[in-house]
Scaffold this active site. Structure first.
Site, PDB file in Angstrom:
ATOM      1  N   LEU A   1       0.504  -1.336  -0.085  1.00  0.00           N
ATOM      2  CA  LEU A   1      -0.155  -0.060  -0.542  1.00  0.00           C
ATOM      3  C   LEU A   1       1.012   1.340   0.036  1.00  0.00           C
ATOM      4  O   LEU A   1       2.272   1.251   0.672  1.00  0.00           O
ATOM      5  CB  LEU A   1      -0.925  -0.019   1.396  1.00  0.00           C
ATOM      6  CG  LEU A   1      -2.083  -0.713   1.240  1.00  0.00           C
ATOM      7  CD1 LEU A   1      -2.384  -1.283   2.646  1.00  0.00           C
ATOM      8  CD2 LEU A   1      -2.884  -1.087   0.149  1.00  0.00           C
ATOM      9  N   ASP A   2       0.426   2.393  -0.387  1.00  0.00           N
ATOM     10  CA  ASP A   2       1.388   3.754  -0.278  1.00  0.00           C
ATOM     11  C   ASP A   2       1.506   4.082   0.966  1.00  0.00           C
ATOM     12  O   ASP A   2       0.258   3.497   1.601  1.00  0.00           O
ATOM     13  CB  ASP A   2       0.514   4.889  -1.470  1.00  0.00           C
ATOM     14  CG  ASP A   2       1.271   6.000  -1.812  1.00  0.00           C
ATOM     15  OD1 ASP A   2       2.499   5.673  -2.552  1.00  0.00           O
ATOM     16  OD2 ASP A   2       0.866   6.801  -0.937  1.00  0.00           O
ATOM     17  N   ARG A   3       2.634   5.147   0.888  1.00  0.00           N
ATOM     18  CA  ARG A   3       3.266   5.087   2.252  1.00  0.00           C
ATOM     19  C   ARG A   3       1.800   6.327   3.077  1.00  0.00           C
ATOM     20  O   ARG A   3       1.459   5.738   4.244  1.00  0.00           O
ATOM     21  CB  ARG A   3       3.704   6.303   1.339  1.00  0.00           C
ATOM     22  CG  ARG A   3       3.885   7.377   3.307  1.00  0.00           C
ATOM     23  CD  ARG A   3       4.668   8.856   3.073  1.00  0.00           C
ATOM     24  NE  ARG A   3       5.718   8.633   2.068  1.00  0.00           N
ATOM     25  CZ  ARG A   3       6.553   8.897   2.914  1.00  0.00           C
ATOM     26  NH1 ARG A   3       7.004   9.138   4.141  1.00  0.00           N
ATOM     27  NH2 ARG A   3       8.252   8.934   2.918  1.00  0.00           N
TER      28      ARG A   3
ATOM     29  N   THR B   1      -1.453   5.481   1.769  1.00  0.00           N
ATOM     30  CA  THR B   1      -3.061   5.406   2.097  1.00  0.00           C
ATOM     31  C   THR B   1      -3.163   3.962   3.840  1.00  0.00           C
ATOM     32  O   THR B   1      -1.553   3.537   3.320  1.00  0.00           O
ATOM     33  CB  THR B   1      -2.672   3.930   0.576  1.00  0.00           C
ATOM     34  OG1 THR B   1      -3.342   4.796  -0.580  1.00  0.00           O
ATOM     35  CG2 THR B   1      -4.889   3.705   0.204  1.00  0.00           C
TER      36      THR B   1
END
Length: 371
Positions: free
Chosen positions: A186-188, A190
């Site tokens: 997951l993105d930073r 998110t």
């Protein structure tokens, strides 16, 4: 590595094999230096445990910001690392401590304390984790916003992998030494559900499920515009942005483009804002963010695609007095709410849900009070 995932979500399969002279009165050990644009950029000197670099600013760098210049002059470090080092009083210009934004002039002398070089292995760190589920084969974690999943350029500490390495004795090594247990990402900014493998067999089974798109993923998002349709499927190919390398874009018939499909359903509308449930059918980098932006309804506080990075109560309510200027959210309003997959060992379908985090709930509470 299999790149196949939902928004900001990358699946990790088997990893590929990885194969001017210093001032004399410092009493330091001179190290090898190199030149920038053919000018005298000095060398490095060790003072105790610290390494400094002395540089005379060349004509070609006249007027540049010092953080930008040092990023080019010091190979192997990101601009974020360089900026953080300068902010920690790690750079002087003609003997004076400076800020990252200072403009440099030709012939000025820079002394820069070099950041610690990154390591190839994950360093365990005692970072709290919100564990939703654990057995002898896997762990399901509710990742907080602001946490990078695995070490990468500019983010070598404070990662999910560091927290996992500290807490768990055994994790899969299929993804390589810097990604123990990491099956997808997951993105930073998110938050939400992420599954971690303890064994290689479990890792491979989960990776196959992600690759075959049988894992069901549901996200919650708040958009910075009203979405008129109650539900729809967005089928638009996604590829690299034509001139911004950190962005993706809708691009048809381009060599970087891949098919992308996202189902969305409106939960509620509040003036010009919309709460929405999103289920990506395919998995492309930034898929949800790009597709919603394409609708004209970029995700709230999405720095890349919405053009703003924070929201206050005044911005939500349309009033701007001092009592309503407190920032409610300073990252994209995107949360991986549910994850459903087949347990690799039992064969049972399992669903895990992470509640909305406090920062997104602050926004929801304000929106739901709007007329």
């Amino acid at each position: 590595m299999i790149k196949d995932s939902s928004d900001d979500d990358i699946v990790f399969g088997p990893a590929a094999s990885e194969s001017d002279v210093p001032n004399e009165d410092l009493g330091g050990e001179e190290l090898d230096g190199d030149d920038l644009d053919g000018d005298d950029t000095g060398g490095e000197v060790r003072i105790g445990e610290e390494v400094f670099r002395d540089i005379v600013v060349p004509e070609s760098a006249n007027g540049q910001r010092i953080d930008f210049f040092l990023t080019q002059a010091c190979d192997g470090f990101s601009r974020t690392q360089i900026t953080q080092a300068i902010q920690a009083e790690g750079a002087t210009l003609d003997g004076r401590t400076v800020r990252p934004s200072v403009r440099i002039q030709a012939s000025q002398r820079i002394r820069f304390r070099m950041p610690e070089p990154p390591t190839d292995d994950t360093v365990p760190e005692n970072i709290p984790l919100d564990v939703l589920y654990e057995d002898d084969g896997l762990v399901v974690v509710n990742k907080p916003p602001g946490m990078v999943v695995h070490p990468a350029r500019g983010n070598w500490t404070g990662t999910l992998t560091s927290a996992l390495a500290f807490r768990f004795q055994s994790l899969s090594d299929v993804g390589g030494p810097t990604r123990p247990g990491i099956v997808h990402r997951l993105d930073r900014d998110t938050s939400g559900v992420i599954v971690v493998a303890k064994t290689n067999a479990v890792h491979m089974h989960l990776s196959e499920q992600f690759a075959n798109r049988v894992v069901e993923k549901e996200y919650f998002a708040i958009t910075a515009a009203r979405i008129d349709r109650d539900r729809d499927i967005i089928d638009m190919p996604i590829g690299r942005h034509p001139y911004q390398r950190d962005k993706m874009a809708i691009r048809e018939h381009h060599e970087t483009s891949k098919p992308a499909s996202t189902f969305y359903e409106v939960i509620s509308r509040h003036g010009r804002f919309t709460q929405v449930r999103v289920k990506p059918k395919t998995g492309r980098t930034h898929q949800i963010r790009v597709h919603l932006s394409h609708l004209g309804a970029a995700i709230l506080c999405d720095r890349l695609y919405a053009g703003h990075a924070e929201v206050t109560m005044g911005m939500l309510t349309g009033t701007h007095d001092e009592t309503k200027d407190k920032v409610l959210l300073d990252r994209q309003a995107l949360h991986a709410r549910k994850l459903t997959f087949e347990h690799p060992q039992s064969g049972k379908s399992m669903t895990f849900e992470a509640p909305l985090p406090a920062d997104i709930m602050r926004v929801v509470n304000v929106l739901e009070r709007l007329p």
